[in-house]
Write a protein that holds these residues in place. Sequence first.
Motif, PDB file in Angstrom:
ATOM      1  N   GLN A   1     -33.088  -9.984  12.796  1.00 51.16           N
ATOM      2  CA  GLN A   1     -34.013 -10.673  11.906  1.00 51.16           C
ATOM      3  C   GLN A   1     -33.339 -11.893  11.307  1.00 51.16           C
ATOM      4  OE1 GLN A   1     -35.431  -8.546   8.423  1.00 51.16           O
ATOM      5  NE2 GLN A   1     -37.330  -9.713   8.397  1.00 51.16           N
TER       6      GLN A   1
ATOM      7  N   GLY B   1     -36.386 -15.302   6.858  1.00 53.44           N
ATOM      8  CA  GLY B   1     -37.778 -15.712   6.761  1.00 53.44           C
ATOM      9  C   GLY B   1     -38.628 -15.400   7.966  1.00 53.44           C
ATOM     10  N   LYS B   2     -38.097 -14.631   8.903  1.00 53.71           N
ATOM     11  CA  LYS B   2     -38.843 -14.304  10.114  1.00 53.71           C
ATOM     12  C   LYS B   2     -38.959 -12.798  10.282  1.00 53.71           C
ATOM     13  CE  LYS B   2     -37.368 -18.446  12.608  1.00 53.71           C
ATOM     14  NZ  LYS B   2     -36.721 -18.962  13.848  1.00 53.71           N
ATOM     15  N   GLY B   3     -39.835 -12.391  11.171  1.00 51.17           N
ATOM     16  CA  GLY B   3     -39.953 -10.978  11.472  1.00 51.17           C
ATOM     17  C   GLY B   3     -38.839 -10.525  12.406  1.00 51.17           C
ATOM     18  N   PRO B   4     -38.538  -9.230  12.428  1.00 45.71           N
ATOM     19  CA  PRO B   4     -37.510  -8.702  13.326  1.00 45.71           C
ATOM     20  C   PRO B   4     -37.890  -8.903  14.788  1.00 45.71           C
ATOM     21  CG  PRO B   4     -38.048  -7.118  11.611  1.00 45.71           C
ATOM     22  CD  PRO B   4     -39.085  -8.193  11.544  1.00 45.71           C
TER      23      PRO B   4
ATOM     24  N   TYR C   1     -32.803  -4.428  16.336  1.00 45.12           N
ATOM     25  CA  TYR C   1     -33.593  -5.615  16.045  1.00 45.12           C
ATOM     26  C   TYR C   1     -32.712  -6.658  15.367  1.00 45.12           C
ATOM     27  CZ  TYR C   1     -38.071  -3.204  16.846  1.00 45.12           C
ATOM     28  OH  TYR C   1     -39.132  -2.543  17.402  1.00 45.12           O
TER      29      TYR C   1
END
Lengths: 110, 114
Positions: free
Chosen positions: B38, B41-44, B36
């Motif tokens: 990331q 400040g964001k999701g994976p 993943y």
Amino acid sequence: SQTIHQWPATLVQPVGSPLSLECTVEGTSNPNLYWYRQAAGRGLQLLFYSVGIGQISSEVPQNLSASRPQDRQFILSSKKLLLSDSGFYLCACGGGEKLFFGSGTQLSVL
Amino acid sequence: GESVGLHLPTLSVQEGDNSIINCAYSNSASDYFIWYKQESGKGPQFIIDIRSNMDKRQGQRVTVLLNKTVKHLSLQIAATQPGDSAVYFCAENYPSNSGYALNFGKGTSLLVTP
């Protein structure tokens, strides 16, 4: 493909106040749903997962709880927040092996 | 319990160079692995995956290598670009009492410099 909605994006709460974070999923049915927490500069810690409505499993003892009132709705709650509850909270959805993540909520408890 | 870990917490590379991010896993029952990405400040976001019956899988500018003998996973990014700057997590999927569980490593921060 599924879309995961999380809100709010950021939240500042005083110690001892309640918490409710909501996650909804579109584009899939009967998904497995997850709540993860991520401390600053750290990895992902699994908090709760749910395989169906009303079915919640907790991975770690903590001050938080989760509920799944509808198939595509997952809620993370607390009655009284602690300073240590600060972090980045991620909702995730997976019907099989792969997980898809929401955009996260940055929670600061002051 | 068994866990997934990363050899390097941070990696700095020059734009245009190739990047290699490593990951060690210890659960021999794991049969599916994911990388993943990331951004701050964001999701994976899912990058690439590989099953245990494979030792290499290629995507667009990314390659995942799996060495089951030493329980090692790596992510190679070709011609690294500034937009590749992010934290990269490996994850292993292994059978558990609840079905399958996904275990994440701590992450490697990739910084691409001009």
